[in-house]
Write a protein that holds these residues in place. Structure first.
Motif, PDB file in Angstrom:
ATOM      1  N   VAL A  14       0.850  -1.192   0.000  1.00  0.00           N
ATOM      2  CA  VAL A  14       0.000   0.000   0.000  1.00  0.00           C
ATOM      3  C   VAL A  14       0.890   1.247   0.000  1.00  0.00           C
ATOM      4  O   VAL A  14       0.682   2.189  -0.775  1.00  0.00           O
ATOM      5  N   ARG A  15       1.886   1.216   0.853  1.00  0.00           N
ATOM      6  CA  ARG A  15       2.799   2.348   0.944  1.00  0.00           C
ATOM      7  C   ARG A  15       3.547   2.567  -0.379  1.00  0.00           C
ATOM      8  O   ARG A  15       3.676   3.690  -0.881  1.00  0.00           O
ATOM      9  N   ILE A  16       4.011   1.461  -0.941  1.00  0.00           N
ATOM     10  CA  ILE A  16       4.782   1.533  -2.184  1.00  0.00           C
ATOM     11  C   ILE A  16       3.903   2.061  -3.323  1.00  0.00           C
ATOM     12  O   ILE A  16       4.329   2.915  -4.106  1.00  0.00           O
ATOM     13  N   CYS A  17       2.682   1.562  -3.402  1.00  0.00           N
ATOM     14  CA  CYS A  17       1.801   1.994  -4.495  1.00  0.00           C
ATOM     15  C   CYS A  17       1.566   3.505  -4.466  1.00  0.00           C
ATOM     16  O   CYS A  17       1.493   4.158  -5.500  1.00  0.00           O
ATOM     17  N   LYS A  18       1.443   4.051  -3.258  1.00  0.00           N
ATOM     18  CA  LYS A  18       1.251   5.500  -3.133  1.00  0.00           C
ATOM     19  C   LYS A  18       2.431   6.255  -3.731  1.00  0.00           C
ATOM     20  O   LYS A  18       2.272   7.345  -4.266  1.00  0.00           O
ATOM     21  N   GLU A  19       3.620   5.664  -3.605  1.00  0.00           N
ATOM     22  CA  GLU A  19       4.822   6.374  -4.052  1.00  0.00           C
ATOM     23  C   GLU A  19       5.138   6.155  -5.530  1.00  0.00           C
ATOM     24  O   GLU A  19       5.881   6.937  -6.129  1.00  0.00           O
ATOM     25  N   GLU A  20       4.589   5.068  -6.102  1.00  0.00           N
ATOM     26  CA  GLU A  20       4.974   4.713  -7.469  1.00  0.00           C
ATOM     27  C   GLU A  20       4.425   5.658  -8.528  1.00  0.00           C
ATOM     28  O   GLU A  20       5.003   5.806  -9.589  1.00  0.00           O
ATOM     29  N   SER A  21       3.286   6.263  -8.223  1.00  0.00           N
ATOM     30  CA  SER A  21       2.601   7.009  -9.266  1.00  0.00           C
ATOM     31  C   SER A  21       3.490   8.099  -9.864  1.00  0.00           C
ATOM     32  O   SER A  21       3.523   8.303 -11.074  1.00  0.00           O
ATOM     33  N   PHE A  22       4.235   8.773  -8.984  1.00  0.00           N
ATOM     34  CA  PHE A  22       5.098   9.830  -9.507  1.00  0.00           C
ATOM     35  C   PHE A  22       6.207   9.258 -10.383  1.00  0.00           C
ATOM     36  O   PHE A  22       6.639   9.875 -11.352  1.00  0.00           O
ATOM     37  N   HIS A  23       6.641   8.028 -10.087  1.00  0.00           N
ATOM     38  CA  HIS A  23       7.699   7.407 -10.891  1.00  0.00           C
ATOM     39  C   HIS A  23       7.257   7.269 -12.336  1.00  0.00           C
ATOM     40  O   HIS A  23       7.993   7.568 -13.272  1.00  0.00           O
ATOM     41  N   GLN A  24       6.033   6.788 -12.493  1.00  0.00           N
ATOM     42  CA  GLN A  24       5.548   6.573 -13.850  1.00  0.00           C
ATOM     43  C   GLN A  24       5.329   7.908 -14.558  1.00  0.00           C
ATOM     44  O   GLN A  24       5.682   8.080 -15.719  1.00  0.00           O
ATOM     45  N   ARG A  25       4.786   8.863 -13.818  1.00  0.00           N
ATOM     46  CA  ARG A  25       4.478  10.155 -14.449  1.00  0.00           C
ATOM     47  C   ARG A  25       5.739  10.914 -14.855  1.00  0.00           C
ATOM     48  O   ARG A  25       5.778  11.545 -15.910  1.00  0.00           O
ATOM     49  N   GLN A  26       6.786  10.864 -14.008  1.00  0.00           N
ATOM     50  CA  GLN A  26       8.001  11.575 -14.394  1.00  0.00           C
ATOM     51  C   GLN A  26       8.602  10.926 -15.652  1.00  0.00           C
ATOM     52  O   GLN A  26       9.138  11.599 -16.518  1.00  0.00           O
ATOM     53  N   GLY A  27       8.465   9.587 -15.762  1.00  0.00           N
ATOM     54  CA  GLY A  27       8.971   8.906 -16.952  1.00  0.00           C
ATOM     55  C   GLY A  27       8.194   9.305 -18.184  1.00  0.00           C
ATOM     56  O   GLY A  27       8.771   9.600 -19.235  1.00  0.00           O
ATOM     57  N   PHE A  28       6.869   9.346 -18.028  1.00  0.00           N
ATOM     58  CA  PHE A  28       6.027   9.690 -19.176  1.00  0.00           C
ATOM     59  C   PHE A  28       6.307  11.122 -19.631  1.00  0.00           C
ATOM     60  O   PHE A  28       6.309  11.419 -20.826  1.00  0.00           O
ATOM     61  N   GLU A  29       6.585  11.994 -18.664  1.00  0.00           N
ATOM     62  CA  GLU A  29       6.900  13.380 -19.027  1.00  0.00           C
ATOM     63  C   GLU A  29       8.180  13.446 -19.858  1.00  0.00           C
ATOM     64  O   GLU A  29       8.261  14.181 -20.845  1.00  0.00           O
ATOM     65  N   ILE A  30       9.170  12.666 -19.459  1.00  0.00           N
ATOM     66  CA  ILE A  30      10.425  12.629 -20.217  1.00  0.00           C
ATOM     67  C   ILE A  30      10.168  12.174 -21.651  1.00  0.00           C
ATOM     68  O   ILE A  30      10.626  12.792 -22.623  1.00  0.00           O
ATOM     69  N   ILE A  31       9.384  11.086 -21.775  1.00  0.00           N
ATOM     70  CA  ILE A  31       9.125  10.538 -23.117  1.00  0.00           C
ATOM     71  C   ILE A  31       8.272  11.495 -23.945  1.00  0.00           C
ATOM     72  O   ILE A  31       8.490  11.651 -25.151  1.00  0.00           O
ATOM     73  N   THR A  32       7.328  12.158 -23.300  1.00  0.00           N
ATOM     74  CA  THR A  32       6.506  13.137 -24.033  1.00  0.00           C
ATOM     75  C   THR A  32       7.391  14.229 -24.619  1.00  0.00           C
ATOM     76  O   THR A  32       7.249  14.620 -25.785  1.00  0.00           O
ATOM     77  N   THR A  33       8.309  14.724 -23.792  1.00  0.00           N
ATOM     78  CA  THR A  33       9.216  15.784 -24.264  1.00  0.00           C
ATOM     79  C   THR A  33      10.024  15.300 -25.463  1.00  0.00           C
ATOM     80  O   THR A  33      10.157  16.008 -26.468  1.00  0.00           O
ATOM     81  N   LEU A  34      10.549  14.083 -25.374  1.00  0.00           N
ATOM     82  CA  LEU A  34      11.368  13.560 -26.473  1.00  0.00           C
ATOM     83  C   LEU A  34      10.515  13.283 -27.717  1.00  0.00           C
ATOM     84  O   LEU A  34      10.897  13.635 -28.837  1.00  0.00           O
ATOM     85  N   ALA A  35       9.343  12.679 -27.495  1.00  0.00           N
ATOM     86  CA  ALA A  35       8.505  12.291 -28.633  1.00  0.00           C
ATOM     87  C   ALA A  35       7.979  13.511 -29.390  1.00  0.00           C
ATOM     88  O   ALA A  35       7.720  13.447 -30.582  1.00  0.00           O
ATOM     89  N   HIS A  36       7.836  14.631 -28.671  1.00  0.00           N
ATOM     90  CA  HIS A  36       7.368  15.863 -29.328  1.00  0.00           C
ATOM     91  C   HIS A  36       8.525  16.791 -29.660  1.00  0.00           C
ATOM     92  O   HIS A  36       8.311  17.949 -30.002  1.00  0.00           O
ATOM     93  N   GLY A  37       9.750  16.284 -29.551  1.00  0.00           N
ATOM     94  CA  GLY A  37      10.920  17.126 -29.795  1.00  0.00           C
ATOM     95  C   GLY A  37      11.458  16.984 -31.208  1.00  0.00           C
ATOM     96  O   GLY A  37      10.703  16.708 -32.151  1.00  0.00           O
ATOM     97  N   ALA A  38      12.758  17.155 -31.343  1.00  0.00           N
ATOM     98  CA  ALA A  38      13.415  17.053 -32.652  1.00  0.00           C
ATOM     99  C   ALA A  38      13.303  15.612 -33.159  1.00  0.00           C
ATOM    100  O   ALA A  38      13.103  14.695 -32.360  1.00  0.00           O
ATOM    101  N   PRO A  39      13.438  15.426 -34.488  1.00  0.00           N
ATOM    102  CA  PRO A  39      13.353  14.061 -35.044  1.00  0.00           C
ATOM    103  C   PRO A  39      14.327  13.091 -34.355  1.00  0.00           C
ATOM    104  O   PRO A  39      13.994  11.932 -34.115  1.00  0.00           O
TER     105      PRO A  39
END
Ligand SMILES: [Fe+2]
Ligand SMILES: [Fe+2]
Lengths: 96, 325
Positions: free
Chosen positions: B164-189
């Protein structure tokens, strides 16, 4: 080969906000009480989960036996007269 | 709390009755706590599962640690550091949960270092580019969340609470990763190509994180009986695919699976066959980074030995001065 000499185990209790009880958060290893508090800070309050920490050596905790559960706690089940709902108060009486 | 006392010895006749009572408790959804009687097989099963889970969190810091000094901005670096620190915390919660079953931290680490204990194979893949860090957060933490949410109701109390404790903390892990990929996917070729390349390499290993098909998973039956797990590996994997494919679509990235397609009848994505030979090869030690990961863990442990010893000696000395005063 490393020598088997572990840091002792501590139980950590955290007060999440002023005015609330300390509540068991988990356990950790530390060489002494001071570092147990430091480690508890890092391990259990990374997101402002606490304003106060207690640490207790796990070996110092005495717990009730699971096998004694019935004899310890069953007697309370039949003592319904310890609850306010047991008593009948006339409907027209208020503030009681 | 830790199980500081050994369970009492019982005769074989008692044992059968205790086992029936144990299963009844499990069936009634009562959590099993450290000092409750439990079958030896359950105890061993839980030690194995929880310690493997702990090792995965612990080894899982290594692929990402590789990029801390090369994070592109201070914002990314702070997030990555915080995430990796969380993973250390997850390992600590889980090691503590396993210790309530009577094993020791040192024993578990010894089993990891000797190769006797396993950890999730996903961490035996290398992080070649910055896009890998984003992809790990998005896919690896994403898959971990699906697995771990399912474990929040597992039958062993300390394990469930750690989850339960771990699940509360994991959400930010996934979101920070997705933000990185969003930046790259919408960036230069070049950046988008880098994100695609990372997805190509991590997609299949991420699907393997859910483990073999249940028919090929010898422990599944007993794990269901004891309510250690409640959903099949394949069901969880399907849920992950269904969640993730639309995210890849949003990013404009292509999931590297020619057989992937929406199935209107089932309301799910159909996907291609997993290369289980690769999975078992990596589990058995022949992944790209197995040796590196274990070497890094072993040397961290050995190089830190003097610190652990010095701290103990210091604590003993302080106690002695205090009692002399
Ligand atoms: Fe984690
Ligand atoms: Fe994570």
């Amino acid at each position: 080969m490393t020598t088997r000499k572990e840091w002792p185990l501590w139980e950590v209790f955290i007060r999440s906000r002023d005015g609330l009880h300390h509540k068991h958060a988990g356990s950790l290893h530390a060489p002494d009480a001071e570092l147990a508090i430091q480690n508890a800070r890092d391990l259990y309050t990374r997101r402002s989960e606490g304003v106060s920490i207690w640490v207790v050596p796990s070996a110092q905790i005495t717990a009730s036996e699971p096998a004694d559960k019935d004899s310890l706690f069953d007697p309370a089940a039949s003592k319904v007269y310890r609850h306010p709902t047991f008593y009948t108060i006339p409907e027209e009486v208020t503030n009681i | 709390m830790a199980g500081v006392e050994k369970p009492e010895l019982v005769t074989a006749a008692d044992e059968a009755a205790l086992e029936v009572a144990f299963q009844a408790r499990v069936d009634a959804e009562t959590r099993i706590e450290p000092r409750d009687w439990m079958p030896e097989k359950y105890r061993k099963f839980m030690v194995r599962q929880i310690s493997q889970h702990a090792h995965s969190e612990y080894v899982g810091m290594l692929p990402e640690g590789n990029w801390i000094t090369r994070a592109p901005t201070l914002r990314r670096k702070a997030a990555l550091l915080a995430k990796i620190q969380d993973e250390a915390g997850h390992a600590a919660y889980l090691y503590s949960a396993a210790e309530t079953l009577g094993t020791s931290r040192d024993q578990m680490l010894e089993d990891l270092h000797s190769g006797k204990a396993k950890y999730s194979s996903i961490f035996n893949y290398p992080t070649l580019t910055w896009a890998d860090i984003g992809t790990i957060g998005w896919l690896v933490d994403g898959a971990a969340i699906v697995n771990q949410v399912a474990l929040c109701r597992t039958s062993y109390g300390p394990y469930a609470r750690a989850m339960v404790r771990i699940c509360k903390e994991e959400s930010f892990h996934q979101r920070q990763g997705f933000e990185i990929i969003t930046t790259l996917a919408h960036g230069a070729p070049e950046q988008k190509a880098m994100a695609q390349d990372a997805l190509n390499r991590w997609w299949w290993p991420a699907l393997m994180m859910f483990g073999p098909h249940d028919a090929d998973s010898p422990n599944s039956e007993i794990a269901f009986k004891w309510k250690v797990k409640r959903q099949s590996n394949d069901d969880l994997r399907q849920r992950f695919v269904d969640m993730t494919v639309p995210q890849a679509d949003y990013l404009g990235l292509t999931v590297p699976d020619p057989d992937l397609k929406w199935n209107g009848e089932t309301g799910q994505y159909d996907f291609g066959a997993i290369d289980w030979e690769e999975f078992w090869r990596v589990v058995k030690g022949d992944g790209l980074c197995n040796r590196d990961r274990l070497d890094a863990r072993r040397s961290a442990h050995e190089d830190g030995a003097w610190v652990r010893e010095a701290a103990l000696a210091h604590a003993a000395k302080k106690r002695a001065t205090k009692s002399a005063a």
